[in-house]
Design a protein around this motif. Sequence first.
Motif, short mmCIF file in Angstrom:
data_model
loop_
_atom_site.label_atom_id
_atom_site.label_comp_id
_atom_site.label_asym_id
_atom_site.label_seq_id
_atom_site.Cartn_x
_atom_site.Cartn_y
_atom_site.Cartn_z
N ARG A 89 43.37 -27.40 21.86
CA ARG A 89 42.06 -27.39 22.54
C ARG A 89 41.01 -28.17 21.76
O ARG A 89 40.17 -28.85 22.34
CB ARG A 89 41.61 -25.94 22.74
CG ARG A 89 40.37 -25.83 23.60
CD ARG A 89 40.09 -24.43 24.09
NE ARG A 89 38.85 -24.36 24.82
CZ ARG A 89 38.73 -24.44 26.14
NH1 ARG A 89 39.81 -24.53 26.88
NH2 ARG A 89 37.55 -24.40 26.73
N TYR A 90 41.04 -28.04 20.43
CA TYR A 90 40.02 -28.68 19.59
C TYR A 90 40.70 -29.55 18.53
O TYR A 90 40.77 -29.15 17.35
CB TYR A 90 39.12 -27.63 18.94
CG TYR A 90 38.47 -26.71 19.94
CD1 TYR A 90 37.61 -27.21 20.91
CD2 TYR A 90 38.72 -25.34 19.92
CE1 TYR A 90 37.02 -26.37 21.85
CE2 TYR A 90 38.13 -24.49 20.85
CZ TYR A 90 37.29 -25.02 21.81
OH TYR A 90 36.71 -24.18 22.73
N GLY B 100 34.90 -31.10 20.62
CA GLY B 100 35.12 -29.77 21.17
C GLY B 100 34.04 -29.34 22.17
O GLY B 100 34.33 -28.65 23.14
N ILE B 101 32.81 -29.77 21.92
CA ILE B 101 31.74 -29.47 22.87
C ILE B 101 32.09 -30.06 24.23
O ILE B 101 31.95 -29.42 25.27
CB ILE B 101 30.38 -30.02 22.37
CG1 ILE B 101 29.93 -29.28 21.11
CG2 ILE B 101 29.32 -29.90 23.46
CD1 ILE B 101 28.69 -29.89 20.43
N VAL B 103 35.08 -30.73 25.35
CA VAL B 103 36.23 -29.99 25.90
C VAL B 103 35.75 -28.75 26.66
O VAL B 103 36.16 -28.50 27.79
CB VAL B 103 37.20 -29.57 24.77
CG1 VAL B 103 38.26 -28.60 25.30
CG2 VAL B 103 37.87 -30.80 24.17
N ASP B 104 34.89 -27.98 26.03
CA ASP B 104 34.40 -26.76 26.68
C ASP B 104 33.63 -27.09 27.96
O ASP B 104 33.75 -26.38 28.96
CB ASP B 104 33.48 -25.97 25.74
CG ASP B 104 34.28 -25.09 24.78
OD1 ASP B 104 35.52 -25.22 24.76
OD2 ASP B 104 33.67 -24.30 24.05
N ALA B 107 35.98 -27.96 30.68
CA ALA B 107 36.80 -26.81 31.10
C ALA B 107 36.00 -25.81 31.93
O ALA B 107 36.55 -25.12 32.78
CB ALA B 107 37.39 -26.12 29.87
N SER B 108 34.71 -25.72 31.68
CA SER B 108 33.94 -24.65 32.32
C SER B 108 33.40 -25.07 33.68
O SER B 108 33.52 -26.21 34.08
CB SER B 108 32.80 -24.20 31.41
OG SER B 108 31.91 -25.26 31.18
#
Lengths: 108, 108
Positions: A89-90, B100-101, B103-104, B107-108
């Motif tokens: 994921r990261y 990662g920011i 990615v979230d 995903a959301s």
Amino acid sequence: MRRLHPDPEQIRLDGVLSALGNPVRLGVVRALTGGAERTCNSVLAELGITAKSTMTHHWRVLRENGVIWQVPSGRETLVSLRRDDLDARYPGLLDAVLTGIGVDETAS
Amino acid sequence: MRRLHPDPEQIRLDGVLSALGNPVRLGVVRALTGGAERTCNSVLAELGITAKSTMTHHWRVLRENGVIWQVPSGRETLVSLRRDDLDARYPGLLDAVLTGIGVDETAS
């Protein structure tokens, strides 16, 4: 009731970073870097931690934010790093954190 | 009295991760990714934040853990990401967090 472990897609960056943002919990992550399942007690022994009640909180924070698996096994509890899930994921995050732990140790 | 900003060698990984481990503060970091100094007010406007008293806490946490510079300029306050210091001490960490920011968000 909060889930014991989030599914991979439920993991969130702010939760992971918050879980990692503590010296005891960073110590746990480093102790689990090898990848194998370990008993909670063996990790505590390696870290020199005797206050199990405080650790209950730390285990929960790491588990509920998707950083570790924590499963009962007989009279013991086994813990392991969710490295595959976190790396998927990261990408690069856990490696950078583990490198950073070494930086701080060398500097202090 | 705590120092306003830590020197580069005083920055610690657990402090950086703890500072980053919050959705508002991650939003600030992303808003500062471009590298330029910005006024606090312009960052708040971008993030849609109107509660300045809460932000005072967030600015302090980011500043005291070495994540941002925050300097007065006339009647404004300018903020910028300490990217050079963080990249030098913890290679790859900030890049992994910024990835990662995204990615979230996807995903959301």
